[in-house]
Design a protein around this motif. Structure first.
Motif, PDB file in Angstrom:
ATOM      1  N   LYS A 259      37.278  17.506  19.157  1.00 13.81           N
ATOM      2  CA  LYS A 259      35.845  17.273  19.322  1.00 13.81           C
ATOM      3  C   LYS A 259      35.166  17.275  17.955  1.00 13.81           C
ATOM      4  O   LYS A 259      35.528  18.058  17.073  1.00 13.81           O
ATOM      5  CB  LYS A 259      35.228  18.367  20.202  1.00 13.81           C
ATOM      6  N   LEU A 260      34.187  16.428  17.781  1.00 11.62           N
ATOM      7  CA  LEU A 260      33.463  16.332  16.511  1.00 11.62           C
ATOM      8  C   LEU A 260      31.976  16.505  16.758  1.00 11.62           C
ATOM      9  O   LEU A 260      31.366  15.750  17.524  1.00 11.62           O
ATOM     10  CB  LEU A 260      33.735  14.980  15.849  1.00 11.62           C
ATOM     11  N   ASP A 261      31.399  17.516  16.103  1.00 12.10           N
ATOM     12  CA  ASP A 261      29.946  17.719  16.146  1.00 12.10           C
ATOM     13  C   ASP A 261      29.281  16.783  15.128  1.00 12.10           C
ATOM     14  O   ASP A 261      29.907  16.347  14.164  1.00 12.10           O
ATOM     15  CB  ASP A 261      29.587  19.158  15.780  1.00 12.10           C
TER      16      ASP A 261
ATOM     17  N   GLY B 210      34.349  20.979  15.510  1.00 12.08           N
ATOM     18  CA  GLY B 210      33.952  20.899  16.908  1.00 12.08           C
ATOM     19  C   GLY B 210      33.581  22.238  17.512  1.00 12.08           C
ATOM     20  O   GLY B 210      33.537  22.381  18.732  1.00 12.08           O
TER      21      GLY B 210
ATOM     22  N   ASN C 204      29.939  18.350  20.082  1.00 13.96           N
ATOM     23  CA  ASN C 204      30.949  17.581  20.834  1.00 13.96           C
ATOM     24  C   ASN C 204      30.522  16.148  21.144  1.00 13.96           C
ATOM     25  O   ASN C 204      30.662  15.670  22.271  1.00 13.96           O
ATOM     26  CB  ASN C 204      31.275  18.306  22.151  1.00 13.96           C
TER      27      ASN C 204
ATOM     28  N   ASP D 216      35.120  12.237  20.313  1.00 16.18           N
ATOM     29  CA  ASP D 216      36.528  12.651  20.311  1.00 16.18           C
ATOM     30  C   ASP D 216      37.247  11.888  19.207  1.00 16.18           C
ATOM     31  O   ASP D 216      37.156  10.660  19.136  1.00 16.18           O
ATOM     32  CB  ASP D 216      37.197  12.336  21.646  1.00 16.18           C
TER      33      ASP D 216
END
Length: 300
Positions: A119-121, A220, A292, A295
């Protein structure tokens, strides 16, 4: 029964990497691994359309191309959202390196089939009049000064990326010795810090600028890593950079602080948003995260 190749959207920076990273070679490699590609150049309008049967959006380029693609995707309607696969072709490749993404492009693409995701913030920095989104980092002080210095240097197409990184290390060491600190006030977790600073950075990933690992960051986890270096800590930073320039691999000596919301008032017109230098007339920034949002396909 014939198995259809997985369809991907390839966003490619045609000026990144060596000859073997040209569009034709990348498309051949991806076909050999088992993918059908819709191709688009990052130099044109990207993500104008994404077919419904596209499974991944693959980005072949450096950190700037990855950022451009992700922010363009988030700016579109929900039907454009797909997992992002990174083929690192840039000078620093800080995003890919922070996620331990495979540099060998063929092994990288083969690993996508295992569908391991991170997950990438997305970071958000706001003033009363401005809003900036960042994937890597946002900050004040030395790194905007370094970007400005690098932008002023003559570039040649044949320049070795490693030489460019070394040049940036030398430049950062020089700037650290002579940089005039900025006055700033930081408010986070109920604490207020007022001081003169050489550097204020908010990291969403582990690495910053010319391949410097400054923190252990999980992009993430809903948190940013705050790095602050006060004027009185100048000798510590100089010693660290002298070791970097000497070819050593020292651990960054200043511990980061985890925050998910911070207010910064800084007396400077220069900021950086990822690898971009920006000028602002605003001095007070509120920084937090959109958790999040994307992806990213991992390769290890």
């Amino acid at each position: 029964m014939k198995i259809e190749p997985t369809k991907i959207q390839l966003i490619h920076n045609p000026t990144a990497g060596a000859e073997e990273h040209e569009a034709e070679h990348l498309l051949e490699m991806l076909k050999a691994v088992g993918y059908r590609c819709n191709y688009s150049s990052s130099k044109k309008k990207i993500l104008k359309k994404v077919a419904t049967d596209v499974r991944y959006i693959a980005v072949a380029g450096g950190d700037g191309t990855v950022r451009k693609a992700i922010l363009a995707m988030l700016d579109k309607k929900l039907r454009y959202k797909r997992p992002v696969a990174i083929l690192p072709l840039g000078t620093a490749n800080n995003i890919a390196s922070s996620l331990k993404i495979e540099e060998n492009l063929r092994l990288n693409a083969e690993a996508w089939k295992k569908e391991r995701f991170q997950k990438l913030d997305i970071g958000v920095a706001k003033t009363r009049k401005e809003e900036e989104h960042f994937i890597e980092s946002f900050g004040f002080g030395l790194f905007p000064a370094l970007i400005k210095w690098m932008d002023e240097q003559p570039r040649t197409p044949s320049e070795d990326p490693d030489d460019e990184v070394k040049q940036a290390h030398h430049a950062l060491l020089h700037l650290t010795k002579h940089y005039e600190p900025i006055k700033a006030s930081l408010l986070y977790d109920g604490k207020e810090v007022n001081d003169d600073f050489l550097m204020i950075e908010l990291l969403n990933i582990s690495r910053l600028g010319p391949k410097l690992q400054l923190a252990k960051a999980d992009p993430g986890d809903g948190m940013l890593e705050l790095i602050v270096i006060k004027a009185k800590q100048r000798p510590i930073l100089i010693k660290y950079l002298e070791e970097i320039v000497a070819g050593k691999k020292p651990v960054f000596p200043i511990k980061s602080i985890q925050v998910n919301h911070i207010k910064i008032a800084a007396e400077t017109k220069d900021i950086h948003v990822d690898d971009e230098l920006k000028e602002t007339s605003q001095h007070t920034w509120l920084i937090n995260l959109l958790p999040n949002m994307v992806d990213v396909l991992l390769t290890s």
